[in-house]
Design a protein around this motif. Structure first.
Motif, PDB file in Angstrom:
ATOM      1  N   SER A 190      14.311   6.585  36.325  1.00 41.96           N
ATOM      2  CA  SER A 190      15.506   7.992  36.031  1.00 41.96           C
ATOM      3  C   SER A 190      16.663   8.160  37.398  1.00 41.96           C
ATOM      4  CB  SER A 190      13.921   8.474  36.496  1.00 41.96           C
ATOM      5  OG  SER A 190      15.536  10.346  36.771  1.00 41.96           O
ATOM      6  N   GLY A 191      17.737   7.754  37.244  1.00 47.39           N
ATOM      7  CA  GLY A 191      18.607   7.829  37.915  1.00 47.39           C
ATOM      8  C   GLY A 191      18.834   6.682  38.091  1.00 47.39           C
ATOM      9  N   THR A 192      19.086   5.414  37.263  1.00 43.97           N
ATOM     10  CA  THR A 192      18.816   4.069  37.415  1.00 43.97           C
ATOM     11  C   THR A 192      20.263   3.691  36.642  1.00 43.97           C
ATOM     12  OG1 THR A 192      17.431   2.759  36.613  1.00 43.97           O
ATOM     13  CG2 THR A 192      17.144   3.119  38.425  1.00 43.97           C
ATOM     14  N   ALA A 193      20.606   4.012  35.221  1.00 40.04           N
ATOM     15  CA  ALA A 193      21.484   3.568  34.655  1.00 40.04           C
ATOM     16  C   ALA A 193      22.342   5.090  33.951  1.00 40.04           C
ATOM     17  CB  ALA A 193      21.050   3.599  33.720  1.00 40.04           C
ATOM     18  N   GLY A 194      21.933   6.229  33.575  1.00 42.49           N
ATOM     19  CA  GLY A 194      23.112   7.232  33.511  1.00 42.49           C
ATOM     20  C   GLY A 194      23.840   7.410  34.243  1.00 42.49           C
TER      21      GLY A 194
END
Length: 198
Positions: free
Chosen positions: A70-74
């Motif tokens: 969570s939070g590492t791409a989008g």
């Protein structure tokens, strides 16, 4: 304040510690168009480990890590789009995992670098919100309205003929009020405007 989008889609393909990151940024008209493009990317890259994305489109913005932590791409993709002051733009990164784990910090950097590489030479243009105006007119008014559409550089999306002529016109949303008045004048108040939509 001016809002900007991209003149056309841009791409970058980078390798980071054996993983391949294919970044794409493109202009889109809202969430539905973005979802179609994401589905197309999945179809083109069926063996990809992740297809992560961010959409900046006014009230229809969104993002997905697609299985990455969570939070590492989008979010990193979204931040790069914001940094470039873009709207109505989809940023997507297709990842083929190469066997080396990057860790959360490494993933954030990888997705940031991938989408930033795609946008490096991107041409920004001012975004003009469009709307479709649908109207019904009598047959004698059709040629006059078609000339008016051409004179203003609007797009005739569709024309159909029944008891009346139905025309759908694509034009800048800001010009809708003036267009309504002009169409009423051209048809002596007989035009029936049935569907102004964004």
């Amino acid at each position: 304040m001016a809002v900007y989008t991209l003149a056309q889609a841009v791409h970058a393909d980078i390798d980071i510690r054996k993983s391949r990151f294919i970044a794409i940024a493109m202009p889109v008209e809202g969430r539905d168009a973005a979802q179609l493009e994401i589905s197309r990317l999945r179809a083109v890259h069926p063996a990809a480990t992740h297809v992560c994305w961010a959409l900046l489109a006014g009230g229809q913005s969104g993002m997905s890590d697609d299985g990455e932590p969570s939070g590492t791409a989008g979010r990193p993709i979204m931040e790069v789009l914001r940094h470039h002051e873009l709207d109505n733009v989809l940023g997507a990164v297709v990842r083929y995992f190469g066997g080396v784990k990057l860790g959360a910090g490494g993933l954030v950097r990888a997705y940031t670098d991938a989408i930033a590489s795609a946008l490096k030479d991107a041409q920004r243009i001012e975004y003009v919100a469009q709307a479709t105006l649908t109207l019904e007119v009598a047959y004698p008014d059709e040629a006059r309205i078609r000339r008016w559409i051409a004179q203003h550089g609007y797009l005739l999306e569709r024309g159909s003929h029944g008891a009346l002529v139905e025309l759908s016109i694509r034009l800048p949303a800001a010009e809708l009020p003036a267009a309504r008045l002009a169409l009423c004048d051209l048809t002596q108040g007989q035009a029936r405007i049935t569907a102004p939509e964004g």
